[in-house]
Design a protein around this motif. Structure first.
Motif, PDB file in Angstrom:
ATOM      1  N   ASN A  57      -5.197  13.659   3.816  1.00  0.00           N
ATOM      2  CA  ASN A  57      -6.121  12.812   4.570  1.00  0.00           C
ATOM      3  C   ASN A  57      -7.564  13.114   4.193  1.00  0.00           C
ATOM      4  O   ASN A  57      -8.349  12.205   3.935  1.00  0.00           O
TER       5      ASN A  57
ATOM      6  N   ALA B  92      -7.278   2.090   8.368  1.00  0.00           N
ATOM      7  CA  ALA B  92      -8.215   2.718   9.308  1.00  0.00           C
ATOM      8  C   ALA B  92      -7.516   3.103  10.602  1.00  0.00           C
ATOM      9  O   ALA B  92      -8.068   2.966  11.691  1.00  0.00           O
ATOM     10  N   GLY B  93      -6.294   3.578  10.496  1.00  0.00           N
ATOM     11  CA  GLY B  93      -5.581   4.081  11.667  1.00  0.00           C
ATOM     12  C   GLY B  93      -4.880   3.005  12.479  1.00  0.00           C
ATOM     13  O   GLY B  93      -4.226   3.311  13.470  1.00  0.00           O
TER      14      GLY B  93
ATOM     15  N   ASN C 145      -1.904   4.795   6.780  1.00  0.00           N
ATOM     16  CA  ASN C 145      -2.683   5.150   7.967  1.00  0.00           C
ATOM     17  C   ASN C 145      -4.182   5.146   7.644  1.00  0.00           C
ATOM     18  O   ASN C 145      -4.995   4.645   8.415  1.00  0.00           O
ATOM     19  N   ILE C 146      -4.530   5.681   6.486  1.00  0.00           N
ATOM     20  CA  ILE C 146      -5.945   5.739   6.111  1.00  0.00           C
ATOM     21  C   ILE C 146      -6.448   4.347   5.724  1.00  0.00           C
ATOM     22  O   ILE C 146      -7.494   3.911   6.191  1.00  0.00           O
ATOM     23  N   TYR C 147      -5.679   3.637   4.894  1.00  0.00           N
ATOM     24  CA  TYR C 147      -6.158   2.352   4.379  1.00  0.00           C
ATOM     25  C   TYR C 147      -6.235   1.280   5.454  1.00  0.00           C
ATOM     26  O   TYR C 147      -6.931   0.295   5.294  1.00  0.00           O
TER      27      TYR C 147
ATOM     28  N   SER D 186      -2.205  -2.617  -4.993  1.00  0.00           N
ATOM     29  CA  SER D 186      -3.161  -3.151  -4.031  1.00  0.00           C
ATOM     30  C   SER D 186      -4.515  -2.522  -4.260  1.00  0.00           C
ATOM     31  O   SER D 186      -4.638  -1.457  -4.830  1.00  0.00           O
TER      32      SER D 186
ATOM     33  N   PHE E 139     -13.982  -1.075   0.567  1.00  0.00           N
ATOM     34  CA  PHE E 139     -14.696  -0.538   1.715  1.00  0.00           C
ATOM     35  C   PHE E 139     -16.176  -0.868   1.565  1.00  0.00           C
ATOM     36  O   PHE E 139     -16.759  -0.687   0.501  1.00  0.00           O
TER      37      PHE E 139
ATOM     38  N   ARG F 257       0.894   6.690  12.083  1.00  0.00           N
ATOM     39  CA  ARG F 257       1.890   7.420  11.315  1.00  0.00           C
ATOM     40  C   ARG F 257       3.274   7.316  11.941  1.00  0.00           C
ATOM     41  O   ARG F 257       4.272   7.456  11.278  1.00  0.00           O
TER      42      ARG F 257
ATOM     43  N   ILE G  81     -13.791   6.034  10.914  1.00  0.00           N
ATOM     44  CA  ILE G  81     -12.336   5.924  10.829  1.00  0.00           C
ATOM     45  C   ILE G  81     -11.756   7.123  11.560  1.00  0.00           C
ATOM     46  O   ILE G  81     -12.329   8.210  11.544  1.00  0.00           O
ATOM     47  N   GLU G  82     -10.631   6.898  12.235  1.00  0.00           N
ATOM     48  CA  GLU G  82      -9.967   7.993  12.950  1.00  0.00           C
ATOM     49  C   GLU G  82      -8.532   8.079  12.469  1.00  0.00           C
ATOM     50  O   GLU G  82      -7.857   7.067  12.385  1.00  0.00           O
ATOM     51  N   LEU G  83      -8.083   9.299  12.152  1.00  0.00           N
ATOM     52  CA  LEU G  83      -6.738   9.452  11.606  1.00  0.00           C
ATOM     53  C   LEU G  83      -5.962  10.541  12.326  1.00  0.00           C
ATOM     54  O   LEU G  83      -6.528  11.511  12.810  1.00  0.00           O
TER      55      LEU G  83
ATOM     56  N   THR H  93       0.837  -1.199   0.000  1.00  0.00           N
ATOM     57  CA  THR H  93       0.000   0.000   0.000  1.00  0.00           C
ATOM     58  C   THR H  93       0.871   1.248   0.000  1.00  0.00           C
ATOM     59  O   THR H  93       0.636   2.196  -0.749  1.00  0.00           O
TER      60      THR H  93
ATOM     61  N   ASP I 280      -0.301  16.797   5.139  1.00  0.00           N
ATOM     62  CA  ASP I 280      -1.036  15.549   5.289  1.00  0.00           C
ATOM     63  C   ASP I 280      -2.505  15.779   5.602  1.00  0.00           C
ATOM     64  O   ASP I 280      -3.342  14.931   5.328  1.00  0.00           O
TER      65      ASP I 280
ATOM     66  N   THR J 103      -8.189  -1.750  -2.142  1.00  0.00           N
ATOM     67  CA  THR J 103      -8.821  -1.821  -0.846  1.00  0.00           C
ATOM     68  C   THR J 103     -10.326  -1.712  -1.036  1.00  0.00           C
ATOM     69  O   THR J 103     -10.798  -0.876  -1.783  1.00  0.00           O
TER      70      THR J 103
ATOM     71  N   ALA K  30       1.150   8.219   5.313  1.00  0.00           N
ATOM     72  CA  ALA K  30      -0.150   8.862   5.539  1.00  0.00           C
ATOM     73  C   ALA K  30      -1.256   8.037   4.897  1.00  0.00           C
ATOM     74  O   ALA K  30      -2.342   7.872   5.462  1.00  0.00           O
ATOM     75  N   ILE K  31      -0.970   7.496   3.710  1.00  0.00           N
ATOM     76  CA  ILE K  31      -1.981   6.705   3.004  1.00  0.00           C
ATOM     77  C   ILE K  31      -2.224   5.371   3.718  1.00  0.00           C
ATOM     78  O   ILE K  31      -3.367   4.938   3.898  1.00  0.00           O
TER      79      ILE K  31
END
Lengths: 374, 350
Positions: free
Chosen positions: B78, A337-338, A333-335, B20, B24, A342, B65-67, A46, B74, B22, A330-331
């Motif tokens: 995000n 779901a945290g 982290n998103i894919y 890849s 959802f 990071r 989702i939490e980031l 990823t 970023d 993904t 960063a990506i």
């Protein structure tokens, strides 16, 4: 350094230590990912596919690499003169703020004057801020590490003071709602002071590229500066003197080279590189100064220079690698779901730096041992 | 040199060759929450936002989702990525998201955005969640002033994070609250710094707090995010009182070994209430852009407990510290603020 041909194997080994470090770091990262309970193959896939598998990714990577090229060169250039300039952060603040000031003050100048003026101001501001530790080191012997660190804080506070002075006036909507600027920021720089994003160039060339991508012409400035740094260091008398002082100040002095002059010049040039970060962050991205603009770009430059072995080409490649890790992280982290924080990227960067230092030392010892045997 | 460093890139490219994908799941409203500096686990602002999301997840069918973004660029990435993969409501926690949301909201007009503490008045798909922090600070100021008076002390303190107008509002409300009950009280005031890192520097927080306690401060109110953890440390060390901020931080003043508690109360800025209500509006289809102010008069009831936009915290840790008299005085002030009889200042007059 003259080495017998028989040592070639070790010489190559010495030069590829950063590569070894990166591989080890990725392995350590894989272990960490497994400990978190995720699949390292998926995570790395990823990370890299999003960072360099498409044009948008590349744009983001280069956008993140650009300031690191500047700050990496800052550290690398000074290091060639034996100076450890860790004041890139402060030099960047001053250069960038001054360039912003020029950008929103002289708004009636045409672009072909305003853009070079802003770029030169950015460089001059950084150079000025770095000249102080340079002069102190050259004239009084005060260690540059101490002075540059302290001047980082002075720069942060000074720019904060200045941004309050040049705060943008509140908009009508803000006055109506009685809301104030949360973090004070300046007005935006003039349209004529803005560097075009690469999107506009790609569009002209009929290449498909996302319009929102932040990568801008500053990347080419960074590459130009890297070439300039190489040219100064290896193709001019000044560079020869700077490197001579770096190898051995006493020998250089004995050879008739002024150590003081070269220390000051090396710091000034190095600081100018740091100031140029403003071309990316202000002229190409935010268009206005806000105190939260940088998060340790100056300090990350140290790691970039170390990984790049203080060579301009190495710095560029190391900065791009850091850009890949930062954006890909960063990506990821998103894919995930945290679930992959990071901070994993910071771990990777830190491990890379540690392994560079270790493998450097190990290879040096191997070479020394080998030489004793023969 | 050239060869080997190119190798780095070659390696990276090899690793990237396998693309890849993904997947959802669709259907449920997808809510993304992107945190401020300090991140999750700050026991304050961000955790409060996260709690609001958790409440909403319990009451409605949503996917969440939490980031935590790192550098500034970023934030935009995000937000854009979340919008790009089909998130319906994206919440930026903190005013630092202003520029990023303004940009991305235009690119995705069908995606809803919310910003906590930010001010974006003119976009139909962005709601700005604001809080009258000075009101809450006024209430805890009353408690602080009465506590100092009760114990015969003459000084109280305030520690802010970054020295910016937002935090000046906390300070101004607090000082006015103290003045409302104890006008002679001296007030010490300090800020942790000039950069956003001032919200994430517990060492500095402890240093400032120790200095205020040693100069006679009996209670310190902090409005400094993660930096406040240091203020609590100092309070426990000097055995003086401390007032938390944003979330209920009373427990952070509790010393387990002795059973003593120094967390006097906490100013509650219920980001959770705002986040919950914003998600609720999106779920029920009543979402509308513009400004929403969550003050003393905006409520949410979760598991039998009612929370208002701003307020103060009473729990098992501080119920012995806050007297009925104080609560009566605070309730009186609450009514007067809502009726407009008391006008809480938002700027510190020095």
């Amino acid at each position: 350094m003259k080495i017998n041909k028989k040592f070639d194997y070790f010489v190559i080994l010495e030069k590829i230590t950063p590569l070894i470090a990166v591989i080890f770091a990725l392995l350590v990262g894989a272990i960490v990912i497994m400990l978190i309970g995720e699949d390292p193959v998926f995570v790395y896939k990823t990370l890299f596919s999003n960072a360099i598998g498409n044009r948008d990714g590349w744009g983001n990577v280069l956008f993140r690499a650009t300031p690191l090229i500047f700050t990496g060169l800052t550290v690398a250039f000074a290091f060639r003169c034996g100076l450890f300039n860790i004041g890139g952060e402060g030099q960047m603040y001053i250069g960038t703020f001054l360039a912003t000031w020029v950008g929103f003050t002289f708004t009636n100048l045409p672009a072909f004057i305003l853009i070079p003026l802003c770029i030169l101001t950015a460089a001059a501001g950084g150079a000025l801020w770095a000249a102080v530790p340079g002069i102190l080191k050259a004239k009084t012997g005060v260690h540059e590490v101490i002075v540059t660190i302290m001047m980082n804080w002075i720069a942060a506070s000074l720019t904060f003071f200045l941004v309050l002075k040049f705060k943008a006036p509140p908009t009508e909507a803000m006055i109506e709602a009685g809301v104030k600027q949360m973090i004070p920021h300046t007005s935006e720089i003039a349209q004529a002071a803005r560097l075009p994003r690469l999107y506009s160039i790609f569009k002209f060339l009929n290449i498909d590229f996302p319009a929102y991508n932040q990568v801008n012409v500053s990347f080419f400035i960074a590459i130009g500066v890297a070439i300039l740094a190489y040219y100064i260091l290896w193709k001019t008398n000044l560079g020869y003197e700077i490197r001579a002082v770096g190898y051995s100040p006493l020998a250089a002095e004995y050879g008739g080279i002024s150590v003081a002059k070269n220390i000051i010049l090396a710091m000034v040039i190095s600081g100018a590189f740091a100031g140029l970060v403003g071309t990316n962050e202000i002229m190409g991205f935010k268009y206005r100064w806000r105190q939260e603009l940088f998060t340790g770009l100056g300090f990350n430059g140290i790691a970039v220079a170390l990984l790049g072995k203080n060579h301009p080409l190495g710095v560029v490649l190391a900065a791009i690698l850091f850009g890949i890790l930062n954006y890909g992280g960063a990506i990821v982290n998103i894919y995930t779901a945290g679930r992959i924080p990071r901070e994993l990227i910071m771990v990777l960067q830190a491990v890379i730096v540690i392994f560079v230092v270790i493998s450097d030392e190990v290879v040096k010892r191997l070479i020394r041992q080998r030489r004793k045997i023969l | 040199m050239k060869k080997n460093l190119l190798g780095v890139v070659v390696l990276a490219i090899i690793l990237s060759l396998c693309l890849s994908s993904t997947v959802f799941a669709a259907e449920a409203l997808k809510v993304g929450l992107v945190f401020d500096i300090g991140g999750k686990g700050d026991k304050s602002f961000n955790d409060s936002a996260s709690r609001g999301l958790a409440w909403a997840a319990a009451d409605f069918t949503i996917k969440r989702i939490e980031l935590e973004p790192g550098v500034m660029a970023d934030r935009e990435v995000n937000l854009r990525t979340l919008a790009g993969i089909g998130y319906d409501l994206i919440i930026g926690v903190g005013f630092l998201f202003t520029d990023a949301i303004v940009t991305v909201a235009d690119e995705f007009p069908d995606t809803k955005f919310a910003i906590v503490d930010g001010f974006i008045p003119d976009k139909p798909n962005v709601v700005s969640l604001l809080f009258p922090e000075p009101h809450g600070s006024f209430l805890v100021g009353i408690i602080a002033g009465m506590k100092a008076q009760e114990d015969g002390k003459d000084t109280i303190g305030f520690i802010g994070g970054m020295d910016i107008p937002l935090i000046h509002g906390f300070e101004a409300g607090y000082i006015a609250g103290v003045g409302y009950v104890y006008p002679e009280c001296k007030i010490l005031s300090a800020y942790a710094g000039d950069t956003p890192m001032a919200f994430a520097d517990p060492v500095k927080g402890k240093e400032l707090a120790l200095s205020q306690y040693d100069n006679g401060a009996w209670v310190i109110y902090h409005a400094s995010g993660l930096t406040g953890a240091g203020v609590f440390e100092a309070a426990k060390e000097r055995k003086r009182y401390v007032i938390g901020v944003d979330s209920n931080q009373n427990f952070m003043g509790f010393i387990e070994e002795t059973g003593e508690n120094f967390g006097l109360t906490s100013m509650l800025k219920q980001v959770d209430v705002a986040v919950y209500l914003a998600i609720k509006a999106a779920v029920e289809g009543t979402f509308k852009g513009g400004i929403e102010v969550y003050g003393l008069d905006r409520y949410v009831t979760i598991e039998g407990v009612t929370y208002s936009g701003v307020g103060y915290a009473i729990d098992k840790y501080n119920e012995d510290l806050v007297s009925a008299e104080m609560i009566a005085k605070v309730d009186e002030a609450k009514t007067k603020i809502l009726s407009g009889e008391i006008v809480v200042p938002t700027e510190v007059t020095k």
